[in-house]
Write a protein that holds these residues in place. Sequence first.
Motif, PDB file in Angstrom:
ATOM      1  N   LEU A   4      39.215 -20.082 -68.420  1.00  0.00           N
ATOM      2  CA  LEU A   4      39.450 -20.836 -69.561  1.00  0.00           C
ATOM      3  C   LEU A   4      40.823 -21.819 -69.462  1.00  0.00           C
ATOM      4  CD1 LEU A   4      39.651 -17.940 -71.990  1.00  0.00           C
ATOM      5  CD2 LEU A   4      37.687 -19.259 -71.597  1.00  0.00           C
ATOM      6  N   ASP A   5      40.568 -23.107 -70.068  1.00  0.00           N
ATOM      7  CA  ASP A   5      41.564 -23.994 -70.191  1.00  0.00           C
ATOM      8  C   ASP A   5      42.569 -23.352 -71.047  1.00  0.00           C
ATOM      9  OD1 ASP A   5      40.679 -24.556 -72.786  1.00  0.00           O
ATOM     10  OD2 ASP A   5      39.756 -26.465 -72.228  1.00  0.00           O
ATOM     11  N   TYR A   6      43.498 -24.220 -71.253  1.00  0.00           N
ATOM     12  CA  TYR A   6      44.880 -24.052 -72.234  1.00  0.00           C
ATOM     13  C   TYR A   6      44.593 -23.743 -73.589  1.00  0.00           C
ATOM     14  CZ  TYR A   6      49.309 -24.005 -74.335  1.00  0.00           C
ATOM     15  OH  TYR A   6      50.566 -23.698 -75.089  1.00  0.00           O
ATOM     16  N   PHE A  36      47.121 -14.851 -68.053  1.00  0.00           N
ATOM     17  CA  PHE A  36      47.143 -16.177 -68.263  1.00  0.00           C
ATOM     18  C   PHE A  36      48.456 -16.834 -68.359  1.00  0.00           C
ATOM     19  CE2 PHE A  36      46.487 -20.161 -70.761  1.00  0.00           C
ATOM     20  CZ  PHE A  36      45.536 -20.850 -70.209  1.00  0.00           C
ATOM     21  N   PRO A  37      49.121 -17.148 -67.000  1.00  0.00           N
ATOM     22  CA  PRO A  37      50.485 -17.460 -67.165  1.00  0.00           C
ATOM     23  C   PRO A  37      50.978 -18.655 -68.029  1.00  0.00           C
ATOM     24  CG  PRO A  37      49.658 -17.392 -64.801  1.00  0.00           C
ATOM     25  CD  PRO A  37      48.430 -17.232 -65.814  1.00  0.00           C
ATOM     26  N   LEU A  38      50.167 -19.439 -68.484  1.00  0.00           N
ATOM     27  CA  LEU A  38      50.281 -20.648 -69.241  1.00  0.00           C
ATOM     28  C   LEU A  38      50.692 -20.174 -70.664  1.00  0.00           C
ATOM     29  CD1 LEU A  38      48.289 -23.565 -68.005  1.00  0.00           C
ATOM     30  CD2 LEU A  38      50.752 -23.354 -67.518  1.00  0.00           C
ATOM     31  N   SER A  45      53.572 -22.275 -85.588  1.00  0.00           N
ATOM     32  CA  SER A  45      53.608 -23.534 -86.559  1.00  0.00           C
ATOM     33  C   SER A  45      54.996 -24.239 -86.647  1.00  0.00           C
ATOM     34  CB  SER A  45      52.789 -23.108 -88.049  1.00  0.00           C
ATOM     35  OG  SER A  45      53.910 -22.067 -88.493  1.00  0.00           O
ATOM     36  N   LEU A  46      55.840 -23.463 -86.169  1.00  0.00           N
ATOM     37  CA  LEU A  46      57.255 -23.990 -86.241  1.00  0.00           C
ATOM     38  C   LEU A  46      57.869 -24.609 -84.841  1.00  0.00           C
ATOM     39  CD1 LEU A  46      59.182 -21.639 -88.375  1.00  0.00           C
ATOM     40  CD2 LEU A  46      58.392 -23.538 -88.993  1.00  0.00           C
ATOM     41  N   ASP A  47      56.654 -24.644 -83.909  1.00  0.00           N
ATOM     42  CA  ASP A  47      56.780 -24.936 -82.584  1.00  0.00           C
ATOM     43  C   ASP A  47      57.866 -24.168 -81.683  1.00  0.00           C
ATOM     44  OD1 ASP A  47      55.974 -26.665 -80.638  1.00  0.00           O
ATOM     45  OD2 ASP A  47      57.607 -28.094 -80.673  1.00  0.00           O
ATOM     46  N   GLN A  48      57.833 -22.752 -82.149  1.00  0.00           N
ATOM     47  CA  GLN A  48      58.633 -21.728 -81.424  1.00  0.00           C
ATOM     48  C   GLN A  48      57.869 -20.957 -80.462  1.00  0.00           C
ATOM     49  OE1 GLN A  48      60.094 -19.663 -84.829  1.00  0.00           O
ATOM     50  NE2 GLN A  48      61.936 -20.950 -84.994  1.00  0.00           N
ATOM     51  N   ASN A  49      58.259 -20.828 -79.300  1.00  0.00           N
ATOM     52  CA  ASN A  49      57.398 -19.944 -78.199  1.00  0.00           C
ATOM     53  C   ASN A  49      57.987 -18.596 -78.389  1.00  0.00           C
ATOM     54  OD1 ASN A  49      60.126 -19.723 -76.889  1.00  0.00           O
ATOM     55  ND2 ASN A  49      59.612 -21.327 -75.290  1.00  0.00           N
ATOM     56  N   THR A  69      61.454 -13.303 -64.274  1.00  0.00           N
ATOM     57  CA  THR A  69      60.624 -14.391 -64.159  1.00  0.00           C
ATOM     58  C   THR A  69      61.110 -15.146 -62.825  1.00  0.00           C
ATOM     59  OG1 THR A  69      62.232 -15.771 -65.523  1.00  0.00           O
ATOM     60  CG2 THR A  69      60.658 -14.735 -66.748  1.00  0.00           C
ATOM     61  N   SER A  70      60.278 -16.070 -62.487  1.00  0.00           N
ATOM     62  CA  SER A  70      60.932 -16.963 -61.481  1.00  0.00           C
ATOM     63  C   SER A  70      61.606 -18.254 -62.007  1.00  0.00           C
ATOM     64  CB  SER A  70      59.475 -17.725 -60.853  1.00  0.00           C
ATOM     65  OG  SER A  70      58.835 -18.480 -61.762  1.00  0.00           O
ATOM     66  N   MET A  71      61.888 -19.304 -61.319  1.00  0.00           N
ATOM     67  CA  MET A  71      62.962 -20.553 -61.739  1.00  0.00           C
ATOM     68  C   MET A  71      62.210 -21.268 -62.784  1.00  0.00           C
ATOM     69  SD  MET A  71      65.546 -19.998 -60.087  1.00  0.00           S
ATOM     70  CE  MET A  71      66.314 -21.764 -60.815  1.00  0.00           C
ATOM     71  N   CYS A  72      61.038 -21.112 -62.963  1.00  0.00           N
ATOM     72  CA  CYS A  72      60.094 -21.956 -63.917  1.00  0.00           C
ATOM     73  C   CYS A  72      60.648 -21.626 -65.361  1.00  0.00           C
ATOM     74  CB  CYS A  72      58.812 -22.208 -63.914  1.00  0.00           C
ATOM     75  SG  CYS A  72      57.974 -20.578 -63.986  1.00  0.00           S
ATOM     76  N   ARG A  73      61.270 -20.279 -65.485  1.00  0.00           N
ATOM     77  CA  ARG A  73      61.624 -19.831 -66.748  1.00  0.00           C
ATOM     78  C   ARG A  73      62.349 -20.922 -67.630  1.00  0.00           C
ATOM     79  NH1 ARG A  73      65.665 -15.279 -64.514  1.00  0.00           N
ATOM     80  NH2 ARG A  73      67.431 -16.545 -63.850  1.00  0.00           N
ATOM     81  N   TYR A  74      63.238 -22.072 -66.987  1.00  0.00           N
ATOM     82  CA  TYR A  74      64.157 -22.785 -67.590  1.00  0.00           C
ATOM     83  C   TYR A  74      62.904 -23.639 -68.421  1.00  0.00           C
ATOM     84  CZ  TYR A  74      67.807 -20.338 -64.835  1.00  0.00           C
ATOM     85  OH  TYR A  74      68.638 -19.686 -64.499  1.00  0.00           O
ATOM     86  N   GLN A  75      62.016 -23.831 -67.791  1.00  0.00           N
ATOM     87  CA  GLN A  75      61.225 -24.873 -68.707  1.00  0.00           C
ATOM     88  C   GLN A  75      60.782 -24.309 -70.154  1.00  0.00           C
ATOM     89  OE1 GLN A  75      57.617 -25.314 -66.344  1.00  0.00           O
ATOM     90  NE2 GLN A  75      58.637 -26.000 -64.586  1.00  0.00           N
ATOM     91  N   TYR A  76      60.648 -23.063 -70.330  1.00  0.00           N
ATOM     92  CA  TYR A  76      60.375 -22.768 -71.648  1.00  0.00           C
ATOM     93  C   TYR A  76      61.655 -22.013 -72.309  1.00  0.00           C
ATOM     94  CZ  TYR A  76      59.190 -18.674 -68.705  1.00  0.00           C
ATOM     95  OH  TYR A  76      59.142 -17.594 -67.940  1.00  0.00           O
ATOM     96  N   ALA A  77      62.763 -21.618 -71.502  1.00  0.00           N
ATOM     97  CA  ALA A  77      64.036 -21.293 -72.109  1.00  0.00           C
ATOM     98  C   ALA A  77      64.822 -22.369 -72.803  1.00  0.00           C
ATOM     99  CB  ALA A  77      64.661 -20.666 -70.918  1.00  0.00           C
TER     100      ALA A  77
END
Length: 324
Positions: A4-6, A36-38, A45-49, A69-77
């Motif tokens: 599946l795509d995102y 699904f890692p993504l 609706s409030l743009d909160q992850n 997590t790996s280092m990519c955690r800072y992208q969503y942190a």
Amino acid sequence: MESLDYNDAAAICSETMLTAAESGSHDVVLEIVETFPLAVHFRNSLDQNFLHLAIKNRCENVFNLLNMTSMCRYQYANAIDNDGNSILHLAARLALFHKLNLVSGAALHMQREIQWFQETSKFVSSYTRGLQNYSGKTVEMIFTEEHRELKIDGETWMKDTANSCSIAAALIVTVVFVAAITVPGGNQSDTGYPMLYESSAFTIFAVSDAVSLFTSFTSLLMFLSILTSRYAEHDFLYALPKRLSIGLFTLFLSILFMMIAFSSTLYLVFGRKKAWVLLPVGALTCLPISSFVLLQYTLLRDVISSTYGGGVFGKQSIRTRTFP
């Protein structure tokens, strides 16, 4: 779900993912993200992850997934919601009432909130930490405003506790000091030595009385230092709970050794000719000690656990697979 795509994946499981993060169901969050890692980038609706929701609702099990997590955690942190809030802005807000009540006492509530704030700050960049939200407030401003009343309640609770315990400690200091200078049996007229100093029971009395005096005096100093503290926000993290735990522990020791000294005195006076006195005395000696333990054990356990223990952030998931 790997094919599946995102957008397709978001339509299927984004609501489940975010609801699980909000309610603290870390197993569900982990299962979805492993498939699904993504999914870590799903927003409401409030743009909160999922991190925004976990921190806002103080769901430590979901938050602890960051340690896997790996280092990519800072992208969503470092993600920002529609109001310009980072995860640190949400950690600076006051927790829900039922989350605060997981520990006893307003001072420990304040400590828990500071622990959440400091732990969350480890995962955001220095740039994100200094950001103002769209209301023009920094994380420090939000924390101070949201926790103003809790800080006052924590100060009142800490002072009331210290004041009550300091009265007990002062009474013990007075009693054991008087007992030290008025030894049982009196003193010899020629040498000044105690009449019963060769008795083993007298040695137990002397040692126990001295230990009780020192520990009760230490306890009194700890409680007085609490009463005279400046009560800054960061004092609730370690300084004040440390003093309270030391004060309670030394107060318990002073009561214990005071009872031992008292029992030794009764043995010296009555024990040799009236042995039946020893049994009720020994039983009654346990009464104040056990009463103190039953009444104060929960508080002492919570203070020591939250201050010196691993805390809610030291718990790792039993799962061994790596969170993306």
